[in-house]
Write a protein that holds these residues in place. Structure first.
Motif, PDB file in Angstrom:
ATOM      1  N   GLY A 277       1.059  -1.396   0.068  1.00 43.98           N
ATOM      2  CA  GLY A 277      -0.202  -0.058   0.068  1.00 43.98           C
ATOM      3  C   GLY A 277       1.091   1.580   0.249  1.00 43.98           C
ATOM      4  N   ILE A 278       0.402   2.199  -0.242  1.00 45.18           N
ATOM      5  CA  ILE A 278       0.982   3.368  -1.277  1.00 45.18           C
ATOM      6  C   ILE A 278      -0.438   4.480  -0.413  1.00 45.18           C
ATOM      7  N   ASP A 279       0.161   5.411   0.086  1.00 40.06           N
ATOM      8  CA  ASP A 279      -0.668   6.838   0.507  1.00 40.06           C
ATOM      9  C   ASP A 279       0.088   7.932   0.283  1.00 40.06           C
ATOM     10  N   VAL A 280      -1.156   8.793  -0.220  1.00 43.01           N
ATOM     11  CA  VAL A 280      -0.300  10.322  -0.152  1.00 43.01           C
ATOM     12  C   VAL A 280      -1.319  11.449   0.621  1.00 43.01           C
ATOM     13  N   GLN A 281      -1.017  11.996   1.963  1.00 42.97           N
ATOM     14  CA  GLN A 281      -2.428  12.496   2.267  1.00 42.97           C
ATOM     15  C   GLN A 281      -2.021  13.947   2.153  1.00 42.97           C
ATOM     16  N   ARG A 282      -3.095  14.727   2.004  1.00 43.70           N
ATOM     17  CA  ARG A 282      -2.827  16.612   2.540  1.00 43.70           C
ATOM     18  C   ARG A 282      -3.696  16.597   3.397  1.00 43.70           C
ATOM     19  N   VAL A 283      -2.715  17.448   4.677  1.00 41.84           N
ATOM     20  CA  VAL A 283      -3.709  17.621   5.747  1.00 41.84           C
ATOM     21  C   VAL A 283      -3.611  20.096   5.248  1.00 41.84           C
ATOM     22  N   GLY A 284      -5.050  19.801   5.326  1.00 42.98           N
ATOM     23  CA  GLY A 284      -5.700  21.038   5.288  1.00 42.98           C
ATOM     24  C   GLY A 284      -5.499  21.558   6.570  1.00 42.98           C
ATOM     25  N   TRP A 285      -3.564  21.745   6.658  1.00 40.97           N
ATOM     26  CA  TRP A 285      -3.362  22.431   8.269  1.00 40.97           C
ATOM     27  C   TRP A 285      -4.056  24.191   8.149  1.00 40.97           C
ATOM     28  N   GLY A 286      -3.659  25.148   6.865  1.00 40.27           N
ATOM     29  CA  GLY A 286      -4.003  26.197   6.237  1.00 40.27           C
ATOM     30  C   GLY A 286      -5.094  27.600   7.324  1.00 40.27           C
ATOM     31  N   ALA A 287      -5.847  26.233   7.689  1.00 41.52           N
ATOM     32  CA  ALA A 287      -7.101  26.168   7.947  1.00 41.52           C
ATOM     33  C   ALA A 287      -6.739  26.989   9.085  1.00 41.52           C
ATOM     34  N   TYR A 288      -6.196  27.099  10.211  1.00 43.02           N
ATOM     35  CA  TYR A 288      -5.333  27.159  11.630  1.00 43.02           C
ATOM     36  C   TYR A 288      -4.542  28.566  11.519  1.00 43.02           C
ATOM     37  N   LYS A 289      -5.431  29.102  11.140  1.00 38.17           N
ATOM     38  CA  LYS A 289      -4.682  31.144  11.354  1.00 38.17           C
ATOM     39  C   LYS A 289      -4.122  31.397  12.168  1.00 38.17           C
ATOM     40  N   SER A 290      -5.209  31.146  13.850  1.00 33.92           N
ATOM     41  CA  SER A 290      -5.200  31.631  15.022  1.00 33.92           C
ATOM     42  C   SER A 290      -6.342  31.271  15.910  1.00 33.92           C
ATOM     43  N   LEU A 291      -5.704  31.176  16.894  1.00 37.11           N
ATOM     44  CA  LEU A 291      -7.046  31.104  18.116  1.00 37.11           C
ATOM     45  C   LEU A 291      -7.239  32.072  18.846  1.00 37.11           C
ATOM     46  N   ASP A 318      -0.460  23.466   5.367  1.00 36.41           N
ATOM     47  CA  ASP A 318      -0.579  22.500   4.605  1.00 36.41           C
ATOM     48  C   ASP A 318       0.149  21.844   4.731  1.00 36.41           C
ATOM     49  N   ALA A 319       0.195  20.839   4.453  1.00 37.45           N
ATOM     50  CA  ALA A 319       1.542  19.827   5.322  1.00 37.45           C
ATOM     51  C   ALA A 319       0.499  18.551   4.584  1.00 37.45           C
ATOM     52  N   TYR A 320       1.660  17.965   3.902  1.00 44.99           N
ATOM     53  CA  TYR A 320       1.817  16.130   3.439  1.00 44.99           C
ATOM     54  C   TYR A 320       2.193  15.075   4.444  1.00 44.99           C
ATOM     55  N   ILE A 321       2.162  14.110   3.940  1.00 39.68           N
ATOM     56  CA  ILE A 321       2.632  12.594   5.231  1.00 39.68           C
ATOM     57  C   ILE A 321       2.431  11.612   3.919  1.00 39.68           C
ATOM     58  N   TYR A 322       3.742  10.690   3.824  1.00 38.88           N
ATOM     59  CA  TYR A 322       3.676  10.182   2.305  1.00 38.88           C
ATOM     60  C   TYR A 322       3.581   8.687   3.225  1.00 38.88           C
ATOM     61  N   ARG A 323       3.262   7.808   2.734  1.00 38.76           N
ATOM     62  CA  ARG A 323       3.279   6.765   3.868  1.00 38.76           C
ATOM     63  C   ARG A 323       3.663   5.066   2.470  1.00 38.76           C
ATOM     64  N   ILE A 324       4.299   4.419   3.199  1.00 40.46           N
ATOM     65  CA  ILE A 324       4.142   2.773   2.729  1.00 40.46           C
ATOM     66  C   ILE A 324       4.187   1.921   3.414  1.00 40.46           C
ATOM     67  N   GLY A 325       3.921   0.448   2.898  1.00 42.29           N
ATOM     68  CA  GLY A 325       4.031  -0.635   3.770  1.00 42.29           C
ATOM     69  C   GLY A 325       3.130  -1.489   2.668  1.00 42.29           C
ATOM     70  N   ALA A 326       3.140  -2.898   4.084  1.00 45.39           N
ATOM     71  CA  ALA A 326       3.429  -3.945   3.108  1.00 45.39           C
ATOM     72  C   ALA A 326       2.933  -5.234   3.949  1.00 45.39           C
ATOM     73  N   GLN A 327       1.839  -6.265   3.474  1.00 44.44           N
ATOM     74  CA  GLN A 327       1.661  -6.842   4.488  1.00 44.44           C
ATOM     75  C   GLN A 327       1.595  -8.908   3.368  1.00 44.44           C
ATOM     76  N   TYR A 328       2.092  -9.400   4.298  1.00 45.86           N
ATOM     77  CA  TYR A 328       2.597 -11.176   3.968  1.00 45.86           C
ATOM     78  C   TYR A 328       1.394 -12.113   4.452  1.00 45.86           C
ATOM     79  N   LYS A 329       1.565 -13.208   3.487  1.00 43.97           N
ATOM     80  CA  LYS A 329       0.550 -13.663   4.500  1.00 43.97           C
ATOM     81  C   LYS A 329       1.380 -15.061   4.768  1.00 43.97           C
ATOM     82  N   VAL A 330       1.456 -14.994   5.406  1.00 45.10           N
ATOM     83  CA  VAL A 330       2.575 -16.655   5.986  1.00 45.10           C
ATOM     84  C   VAL A 330       2.048 -18.061   6.353  1.00 45.10           C
ATOM     85  N   SER A 331       0.756 -18.288   6.409  1.00 43.85           N
ATOM     86  CA  SER A 331      -0.356 -18.970   6.143  1.00 43.85           C
ATOM     87  C   SER A 331      -1.862 -18.190   6.430  1.00 43.85           C
TER      88      SER A 331
END
Length: 419
Positions: A277-291, A318-331
């Motif tokens: 599996g490969i995912d690229v995720q954009r998180v819309g942090w630009g919405a957080y201007k002030s508190l 805005d920021a990005y998260i880059y993900r990669i993973g794998a699974q293997y069915k041993v039995s």
């Protein structure tokens, strides 16, 4: 003193510096996915597709219920700007983010219905009352729960779509010292405690499998505003009555954006046993201007001031998260997993605070599934997150200048029941 106090109060009372995601987002929504670097948008692994991609839920031909929980242990270290002057470390209690998913549909029906309950934001940061940044933060506890009823439809044997209504609720408690000292050396103290109003959002997704060994998913989770109205304010103000008269607020209002997310995921099945599996995720942090905090009384001001407004800049990007993973069915009984991700920080230079002492982070993870019977599976996962050491003067946000370093260790367990 008034301007300094307002700057301190303007720090993010609704955010939390957890060491397992950029900003204040928690990425622990499925035990199988955690073991694979938290990928899942382009795959139909289990009922947690309710979160990862509602469009993938219709591909699951088996009804089921799954429950999972992680044991989050995070540590944050701090050093003053001048090397060797002084240091501090958090004493955070263990966090327990959880997830519960259930789905149902008739065997031959293209429809699947589900519900998810999960915790995408929440933890506790404890710096104590003696560290150098105590006027910025002593302790912060954030709790959020998302409830997501979901429907998914298999348009063809290659395309599935889905959508879920997200119902959000939560609470916050913040404590910090005030730079006022009485004759005995006791410092002032403020506590903010509030419950967020119920808010609504949505989660939509599509999963397409153009060929047997490839699947592509796309999801969008909307922004939700967490709003506290009429939260409780408690002051301990040492000194004479004229000083106490400058602290009359007993309630506050504030709003924190929980950002939107858009994720593109790809699933590759080179063999019957191996899935990548490969995912690229954009998180819309630009919405957080002030508190902004609106207090119903004075916060360090003398009459004739009757209310106080504190508005602290955050200016996240805005920021990005880059993900990669794998699974293997041993039995038939054992499936193993591994993965990792790189998570960009949304916090700009000059805006670092002790609630979110964030930096670019790297994570590695592993996991496995044990098929205990035809109907019951046991999922195990472990994730390690290491944030880069970061030095910031925090001169634009009223934060605590210095160097911060964060790590987290997160074992998890889940049980799946299929029927």
């Amino acid at each position: 003193m008034r301007s300094k106090l307002l700057a301190l109060l303007g720090s993010a009372a609704l955010t939390v510096g957890i060491a397992n995601a950029g900003g204040y987002q928690v990425n622990l929504q499925g035990q199988k996915q955690i073991g694979m670097g938290h990928v899942g948008t382009g795959l139909a692994l289990d009922q947690s597709s309710i979160f990862f991609n509602p469009g993938a839920l219709a591909r699951l031909r088996q009804n089921g219920v799954q429950v999972g929980i992680s044991a989050l242990t995070s540590k944050i270290a701090y050093r003053e700007p001048s090397p060797g002057i002084s240091e501090a470390r958090t004493d955070n209690p263990m966090g327990t983010p959880f997830q519960v998913y259930a789905s149902y549909g008739a065997a031959e029906s293209p429809w699947r219905f589900g519900i998810g309950v999960y915790t995408p934001y929440g933890s506790t940061v404890t710096w104590g009352n003696a560290w150098q940044g105590r006027f910025g933060l002593n302790e912060l506890t954030l709790k959020t729960i998302f409830i997501q009823p979901t429907v998914s439809y298999q348009i063809t044997d290659k395309i599935g779509i889905g959508a879920g209504l997200v119902i959000s609720t939560g609470s916050v408690n913040l404590q910090r010292s005030i730079p006022l000292i009485d004759a005995s050396g006791r410092e002032g103290h403020i506590e903010l405690d509030g419950k967020a109003k119920t808010a609504l959002g949505f989660n939509v997704g599509i999963l397409v499998q153009p060929i047997e060994k490839l699947s592509i998913g796309l999801t969008y989770r909307s922004e939700i505003d967490a709003t506290v109205e009429g939260g409780d304010v408690t002051f301990i103000t040492p000194g004479a009555a004229p000083v106490a008269a400058q602290f009359t607020a007993n309630q506050f209002d504030a709003t924190l954006p929980l950002p939107d997310n858009i994720t593109l995921g790809i699933g590759i099945m080179p063999t019957d046993k191996l899935t990548i599996g490969i995912d690229v995720q954009r998180v819309g942090w630009g919405a957080y201007k002030s508190l902004r905090f609106d207090f119903n009384g004075r916060v360090g001001q003398a009459p004739p001031v009757e209310t106080t407004v504190s508005d602290a800049p955050r200016n996240y990007k805005d920021a990005y998260i880059y993900r990669i993973g794998a699974q293997y069915k041993v039995s038939d009984m054992l499936t193993v997993r591994a993965g990792g991700y790189y998570d960009q920080t949304p916090v700009r230079t000059g805006y670092l605070t002790p609630e979110t002492p964030d930096a670019d982070s790297r994570s590695v993870s592993a996991g496995m599934t044990l098929a205990l019977s035809e109907k019951i599976d046991l999922d195990l996962s472990f994730s390690y997150i290491n944030k880069k050491e970061r030095t910031d003067l925090a001169d634009k946000s009223g934060g605590v200048p210095g160097t911060f370093k964060s790590v987290a260790y997160i074992p998890g367990v889940g049980v799946n029941y299929k029927f």
